[in-house]
Design an enzyme around this catalytic site. Structure first.
Site, PDB file in Angstrom:
ATOM      1  CE  LYS A 173     -23.141  10.539 -23.846  1.00  0.00           C
ATOM      2  NZ  LYS A 173     -23.864   9.368 -24.399  1.00  0.00           N
ATOM      3  N   GLY A 226     -17.231  10.101 -32.895  1.00  0.00           N
ATOM      4  CA  GLY A 226     -18.639  10.203 -33.270  1.00  0.00           C
ATOM      5  C   GLY A 226     -18.770  10.986 -34.561  1.00  0.00           C
ATOM      6  CB  THR A 228     -18.317  15.588 -39.023  1.00  0.00           C
ATOM      7  OG1 THR A 228     -17.361  14.584 -39.399  1.00  0.00           O
ATOM      8  CG2 THR A 228     -17.729  16.961 -39.326  1.00  0.00           C
ATOM      9  CB  ALA A 229     -23.097  17.280 -36.932  1.00  0.00           C
ATOM     10  CB  THR A 230     -21.430  15.153 -32.279  1.00  0.00           C
ATOM     11  OG1 THR A 230     -22.614  14.594 -32.820  1.00  0.00           O
ATOM     12  CG2 THR A 230     -21.527  15.213 -30.777  1.00  0.00           C
ATOM     13  CD  GLU A 248      -9.520   9.608 -34.145  1.00  0.00           C
ATOM     14  OE1 GLU A 248      -9.724   9.398 -35.349  1.00  0.00           O
ATOM     15  OE2 GLU A 248      -8.410   9.953 -33.706  1.00  0.00           O
ATOM     16  CB  CYS A 282     -15.675   5.524 -38.865  1.00  0.00           C
ATOM     17  SG  CYS A 282     -14.351   4.667 -37.998  1.00  0.00           S
ATOM     18  CD  GLU A 384     -20.103   9.052 -41.504  1.00  0.00           C
ATOM     19  OE1 GLU A 384     -20.587   9.870 -40.703  1.00  0.00           O
ATOM     20  OE2 GLU A 384     -19.139   8.323 -41.224  1.00  0.00           O
TER      21      GLU A 384
END
Ligand code: NAD
Length: 480
Positions: A173, A226, A228-230, A248, A282, A384
């Site tokens: 996805k 993606g 960090t929260a995800t 990552e 990133c 970030e």
């Protein structure tokens, strides 16, 4: 309006519920295509197709898998201009950058893994004179690959290439914000003759289509890039299911500049590492630490060159910074600039939304922004931002700058500028980042391990690391 369709079992197909949402061209602030709003049922179909394709694909000789992948890489190269234009329209990046970086790298990712599998070997361990152990690597099965919006085709192919090369079948996805080049890529896979079900691309939003991939019991491994929260949500879901995970995630990278650096190179490269792709990489160095004797000179020169950068229409070859990827992201970056003001920072350059005239009047543009006067501990320097915003801070000693550099929860990349080789080794060893560049930035060798420490991720991509991730290792012990 064009429809971005799913690619399931070798066929371009609408989502089962027939729902679509708009994708926006961020340079003009208007919708320009419809994206499949897939759900659990579409993911289930994709997984079923991948499961059926797995036995044959995993048994296909490496040279045949390699040949198909090489064909796909050739087709990307053939369509370089078309794909670069699509990437620029979808993401907002300058088309010149997409032509020079994103699309060539997508082809390179595929070529790299297409050829790597021709050079694989496995380990053997001899136990005295009594036994031989050898290690088998077998593809894990159906895997999930989920990628972000900042380098859309580049990061999408960085995941699926090793997965397919290793003999896995994939349900992937791309980001719902930038789905176009993955859609064009699915057409190239069909043209190249990739067997049905080997790669399935399901479009849709993260919380629905993405979550369905993570939760599906038949998906054995997840490779995710993606935020960090995800990443935390994915780990919380996939961890108890004992899926293999490669995450990552975000970064807050230090750029450390010592007085004994090559000043011209340090300034020129820092402009790139701060503002390339609107700072939406990133690996961008968002916290610049400059040794005090050089501080004023660096700030003056860096500011002068930042002022000269052109924020403009991504389709204009002269543009340095294009549009921010989405309105929501622009709002987020502006809120961090406001936070920096509240925290006592001085915006010495930029800080404002840019209103262009003509075609891009409604686009999401932002001045490259430099902030000074902040402590390394404030939120602006800890969280970030992921935009064209950098802070600059002075330091006096190596010990002090290492404390600053290592003070965040992230540990993705760091850059060090010094002509003193001993110092370069010493600081590189002590900075807590998965990637350290000395006197350069984003100088990539695809064989090297790529990934972050701390909350910047788990696992490494790149080289044989990625191929290993998509395989299970089995030790066979033969008693002599
Ligand atoms: P994001 O986490 O919002 O989304 C990334 C992908 O995950 C998208 O495809 C999204 O649809 C999907 N997703 C969202 N919620 C999901 C869920 N619950 N389950 C499954 N999938 C879900 O990140 P983003 O905003 O697209 O990208 C920016 C972030 O990516 C930044 O933090 C950046 O640092 C990071 N990034 C990291 C690297 C790296 O190599 N470490 C590279 C590029 C970007």
């Amino acid at each position: 309006m064009d429809k971005i369709l799913n690619y399931i079992n070798g066929i371009l197909t609408e989502p089962i519920e027939g729902k679509f949402f708009h994708t926006i061209n961020p340079a003009i602030g208007k919708p320009y295509a419809l994206v499949s709003d897939s759900d659990k049922a579409d993911v289930a179909n994709a997984v079923a197709a991948a499961s059926v394709a797995f036995p044959k694909w995993s048994a296909t000789p490496a040279r045949d898998r390699s040949a198909i992948l090489i064909k796909i890489a050739e087709l990307i190269e053939r369509d370089l201009d078309k794909l670069a234009l699509a990437e620029s329209i979808d993401q907002g990046k300058p088309v010149a950058l997409a032509k020079a970086l994103d699309i060539p790298r997508a082809a390179a990712n595929i070529r790299f893994y297409a050829t790597a599998i021709l050079h694989e070997s496995s380990e053997a361990h001899f136990t005295n004179q009594e036994a031989i152990n050898y290690t088998q690597h077998t593809p894990v099965g159906v895997v999930g690959c989920i990628s972000p919006w900042n380098l859309p085709l580049y990061l999408f192919t960085w995941k699926i290439a090793p997965a397919i090369a290793a003999g896995c079948t994939v349900v992937a996805k791309p980001s719902e914000i930038t789905p176009m080049t993955a859609y064009l890529f699915s057409k190239l896979c069909i043209e190249a003759g990739l067997p049905a079900g080997v790669l399935n691309i399901v479009h849709g939003v993260g919380a629905k289509a993405g979550q369905a991939i993570i939760e599906h019991a038949e998906i054995k491994a997840i490779s995710f890039t993606g935020g960090t929260a995800t990443g935390k949500i994915i780990a919380a879901t996939a961890g108890p299911m004992f899926k293999k995970l490669s995450l990552e995630l975000g970064g807050k990278n230090p750029n450390i500049i010592f007085t004994d650096c090559d000043f011209e190179k340090a300034v020129a490269t820092s402009i790139q590492s701060s503002f390339s792709n609107q700072g939406e990489i990133c690996l961008c160095g968002s916290r610049i630490f400059v040794e005090r004797p050089l501080y004023e000179k660096f700030v003056t020169e860096f500011t002068t060159r930042t002022k000269a950068l052109i924020v403009g229409d991504p389709l204009d070859e002269k543009t340095n910074l294009g549009a921010i990827a989405s309105e929501a992201h622009l709002t987020k970056i502006l809120s961090y600039i406001e936070l920096a003001r509240q925290e006592g920072g001085t915006i010495i350059q930029g800080g404002n939304q840019v209103k262009l005239i003509g075609r891009c009047a409604e686009g999401y543009f932002l001045e490259p922004t430099i902030i000074t006067g902040l402590s390394h501990t404030c939120r602006t320097n800890q969280e970030e931002i992921f935009g064209p915003v950098v802070t600059i801070m002075p330091f006096d000693t190596e010990e002090e700058v290492l404390k600053y550099a290592n003070s965040t929860t992230y540990g993705l990349a760091a850059t060090i500028w010094t002509e003193n080789l001993t110092r370069a080794h010493r600081v590189a060893a002590k900075v807590n980042s998965g990637i350290v560049w000395v006197n350069c930035w984003l100088f990539r060798d695809l064989r090297t391990p790529f990934g972050g420490m701390k909350q910047s991720g788990i696992g490494r991509e790149g080289g044989f690391e990625a191929l290993k991730f998509f395989t299970d290792e089995k030790n066979v012990c033969i008693k002599l």
